[in-house]
Design a protein around this motif. Structure first.
Motif, PDB file in Angstrom:
ATOM      1  N   GLY A   1      -0.643  -4.934  -9.018  1.00 25.08           N
ATOM      2  CA  GLY A   1      -1.748  -4.176  -8.433  1.00 25.08           C
ATOM      3  C   GLY A   1      -1.733  -4.199  -6.913  1.00 25.08           C
ATOM      4  O   GLY A   1      -0.719  -4.487  -6.288  1.00 25.08           O
ATOM      5  N   MET A   2      -2.894  -3.886  -6.331  1.00 26.97           N
ATOM      6  CA  MET A   2      -3.038  -3.830  -4.881  1.00 26.97           C
ATOM      7  C   MET A   2      -3.721  -5.119  -4.393  1.00 26.97           C
ATOM      8  O   MET A   2      -4.135  -5.944  -5.193  1.00 26.97           O
ATOM      9  CB  MET A   2      -3.889  -2.622  -4.478  1.00 26.97           C
ATOM     10  N   TYR A   3      -3.839  -5.237  -3.088  1.00 23.19           N
ATOM     11  CA  TYR A   3      -4.518  -6.396  -2.497  1.00 23.19           C
ATOM     12  C   TYR A   3      -5.617  -5.948  -1.546  1.00 23.19           C
ATOM     13  O   TYR A   3      -5.646  -4.793  -1.101  1.00 23.19           O
ATOM     14  CB  TYR A   3      -3.526  -7.263  -1.706  1.00 23.19           C
ATOM     15  N   HIS A   4      -6.495  -6.883  -1.246  1.00 26.53           N
ATOM     16  CA  HIS A   4      -7.437  -6.687  -0.149  1.00 26.53           C
ATOM     17  C   HIS A   4      -7.484  -8.028   0.586  1.00 26.53           C
ATOM     18  O   HIS A   4      -7.892  -9.038   0.017  1.00 26.53           O
ATOM     19  CB  HIS A   4      -8.820  -6.297  -0.675  1.00 26.53           C
TER      20      HIS A   4
ATOM     21  N   SER B   1       4.689   2.899  -6.734  1.00 26.92           N
ATOM     22  CA  SER B   1       4.792   2.396  -8.103  1.00 26.92           C
ATOM     23  C   SER B   1       3.744   1.334  -8.454  1.00 26.92           C
ATOM     24  O   SER B   1       3.631   0.910  -9.588  1.00 26.92           O
ATOM     25  CB  SER B   1       6.198   1.824  -8.345  1.00 26.92           C
ATOM     26  N   ARG B   2       2.960   0.881  -7.463  1.00 22.26           N
ATOM     27  CA  ARG B   2       1.978  -0.167  -7.745  1.00 22.26           C
ATOM     28  C   ARG B   2       0.765   0.401  -8.470  1.00 22.26           C
ATOM     29  O   ARG B   2       0.389   1.561  -8.289  1.00 22.26           O
ATOM     30  CB  ARG B   2       1.515  -0.832  -6.434  1.00 22.26           C
ATOM     31  N   ASP B   3       0.129  -0.476  -9.224  1.00 24.65           N
ATOM     32  CA  ASP B   3      -1.052  -0.101 -10.007  1.00 24.65           C
ATOM     33  C   ASP B   3      -2.294  -0.084  -9.110  1.00 24.65           C
ATOM     34  O   ASP B   3      -2.777  -1.123  -8.688  1.00 24.65           O
ATOM     35  CB  ASP B   3      -1.207  -1.123 -11.142  1.00 24.65           C
ATOM     36  N   ARG B   4      -2.798   1.116  -8.836  1.00 28.30           N
ATOM     37  CA  ARG B   4      -3.928   1.245  -7.918  1.00 28.30           C
ATOM     38  C   ARG B   4      -5.289   0.967  -8.557  1.00 28.30           C
ATOM     39  O   ARG B   4      -6.315   1.027  -7.882  1.00 28.30           O
ATOM     40  CB  ARG B   4      -3.914   2.638  -7.276  1.00 28.30           C
ATOM     41  N   SER B   5      -5.310   0.652  -9.855  1.00 28.69           N
ATOM     42  CA  SER B   5      -6.595   0.447 -10.522  1.00 28.69           C
ATOM     43  C   SER B   5      -7.118  -0.984 -10.358  1.00 28.69           C
ATOM     44  O   SER B   5      -8.255  -1.269 -10.707  1.00 28.69           O
ATOM     45  CB  SER B   5      -6.474   0.786 -12.008  1.00 28.69           C
TER      46      SER B   5
ATOM     47  N   CYS C   1       0.829  -1.209   0.000  1.00 24.77           N
ATOM     48  CA  CYS C   1       0.000   0.000   0.000  1.00 24.77           C
ATOM     49  C   CYS C   1       0.866   1.262   0.000  1.00 24.77           C
ATOM     50  O   CYS C   1       0.460   2.302  -0.506  1.00 24.77           O
ATOM     51  CB  CYS C   1      -0.947   0.007   1.195  1.00 24.77           C
ATOM     52  N   SER C   2       2.066   1.176   0.590  1.00 21.92           N
ATOM     53  CA  SER C   2       2.900   2.381   0.624  1.00 21.92           C
ATOM     54  C   SER C   2       3.844   2.476  -0.581  1.00 21.92           C
ATOM     55  O   SER C   2       4.592   3.439  -0.700  1.00 21.92           O
ATOM     56  CB  SER C   2       3.682   2.472   1.938  1.00 21.92           C
ATOM     57  N   ASP C   3       3.768   1.498  -1.484  1.00 24.52           N
ATOM     58  CA  ASP C   3       4.616   1.521  -2.682  1.00 24.52           C
ATOM     59  C   ASP C   3       3.918   2.313  -3.785  1.00 24.52           C
ATOM     60  O   ASP C   3       2.937   1.859  -4.369  1.00 24.52           O
ATOM     61  CB  ASP C   3       4.885   0.079  -3.127  1.00 24.52           C
TER      62      ASP C   3
ATOM     63  N   SER D   1       8.915  -8.023  -1.785  1.00 28.87           N
ATOM     64  CA  SER D   1       9.638  -9.118  -2.437  1.00 28.87           C
ATOM     65  C   SER D   1      10.301  -9.942  -1.335  1.00 28.87           C
ATOM     66  O   SER D   1      10.561 -11.116  -1.475  1.00 28.87           O
ATOM     67  CB  SER D   1      10.673  -8.578  -3.400  1.00 28.87           C
ATOM     68  N   GLU D   2      10.593  -9.302  -0.203  1.00 34.85           N
ATOM     69  CA  GLU D   2      10.981 -10.075   0.967  1.00 34.85           C
ATOM     70  C   GLU D   2       9.996  -9.698   2.072  1.00 34.85           C
ATOM     71  O   GLU D   2       9.305  -8.701   1.982  1.00 34.85           O
ATOM     72  CB  GLU D   2      12.415  -9.772   1.394  1.00 34.85           C
ATOM     73  N   PHE D   3       9.941 -10.533   3.108  1.00 35.48           N
ATOM     74  CA  PHE D   3       8.979 -10.283   4.167  1.00 35.48           C
ATOM     75  C   PHE D   3       9.381  -9.055   4.978  1.00 35.48           C
ATOM     76  O   PHE D   3      10.543  -8.668   5.004  1.00 35.48           O
ATOM     77  CB  PHE D   3       8.892 -11.490   5.099  1.00 35.48           C
ATOM     78  N   ILE D   4       8.411  -8.479   5.637  1.00 35.31           N
ATOM     79  CA  ILE D   4       8.713  -7.371   6.530  1.00 35.31           C
ATOM     80  C   ILE D   4       9.615  -7.886   7.646  1.00 35.31           C
ATOM     81  O   ILE D   4       9.515  -9.037   8.060  1.00 35.31           O
ATOM     82  CB  ILE D   4       7.403  -6.750   7.082  1.00 35.31           C
TER      83      ILE D   4
END
Lengths: 199, 199
Positions: free
Chosen positions: A103-106, A77-81, A73-75, B2-5
């Protein structure tokens, strides 16, 4: 010594309560602890407690994080669509490992299960329609597991978010790559036929 | 991601340090901890720390115990005329499981290993000749593992206790029961031939 001495037995039982740990593995781990120095054990306990204490769900998507928002969520560069809906953070990790989905996750935190009395209110579902609208999402890819409960949950979510007009997709089911058709179970084969594509 | 927190990664690494735990199992265990309630985790940590803190070597034989003497040394019904010499308490447990051996044990706490610089002085060996004499032992059955180091240790002990005049025996080596000769390694087969019996 037909059974182990009590404190060792308790330690073995503690390890057995962890997922995927059988009796024999638990015994090996307990003996591993006996072989540790006190400093090594203190470090082990610290790592486990710290992990537990500092990890919590991401405020936005429900994925695990040690911060307010998870790394995804804080990246920026990820595709928010596009949002991929998964049962738990383990699924997020599986998706991230293939390095293809941007993309993002839920993260739901489980599935709807009449058996265990888990209703949609116990899951991270309510915030999804709101996210779709406020984040300008155009596609929701539902990636719950291919189980009855996973399917039920997918159906429920699909119906819930339909009014937002978002495109709703589902992971393809079929024969695992590299697997022999002979060993595919009936349901998988049925899904593979239903989902067949032209070539 | 890409790696875990980090805190999760540290917890996974902590589990990986336990014997027999691979990356994938460690991940499952770490997620298992995240799924625990705080009370469950406290109980887990308590069981592990208590186990470690209360278990130590038996004053007489070196087996693990939570008391001064281990359950075997304090069992008056055991046959005190025979001592089985083993590398560690895991071996004691294996012997006890078959419920056939009724004698005593002597737990070395490892093997002589030039590779790791472990000499006889680092093992529970010195007290063995003394035990043989003071406990009226008539047979010492050496049951170190069938490895080069186990053999070396067996030789060393055999030479050390010879002057006591005790009968010294060794476990039989050969084809495991139920195993196919085809799959036996050369050394095992050699030992099976050497140790052949008439029928």
């Amino acid at each position: 010594m037909s059974e182990f001495i009590t404190p060792l037995e308790k330690m073995i039982e503690a390890f057995r309560r962890l997922p995927g740990v059988g009796r024999k593995s638990a015994e090996r781990m307990a003996f591993g602890v006996l072989d540790m120095t006190d400093a090594e054990l203190a470090d082990f306990i610290m790592s486990v407690s710290n992990g537990k204490a500092s990890i919590h769900p991401c405020r936005r998507c429900g994925n695990i994080t040690a911060s307010e928002l998870c790394p995804i969520c804080s990246d920026e560069s990820r595709d928010r669509s596009i949002i991929c809906v998964v049962e738990d953070s383990r699924a997020v990790i599986s998706f991230e490992k293939i390095k293809e989905y941007k993309g993002m996750y839920h993260v739901l935190g489980g599935v709807i299960s009449p058996r265990t009395g888990k209703g949609p209110d116990k899951l991270n579902i309510a915030s999804l329609p709101e996210r779709i609208v406020s984040e300008g999402v155009t596609e929701v890819m539902i990636a719950t597991n291919a189980t009855v409960e996973g399917e039920t949950t997918a159906m429920y979510i699909s119906r819930l978010i339909k009014p937002t007009g978002v495109r709703i997709t589902r992971l393809a089911y079929g024969i695992p790559v590299g697997a022999d058709i002979e060993y595919a179970d009936k349901l998988t084969l049925l899904r593979a036929i239903e989902g067949r594509t032209s070539f």
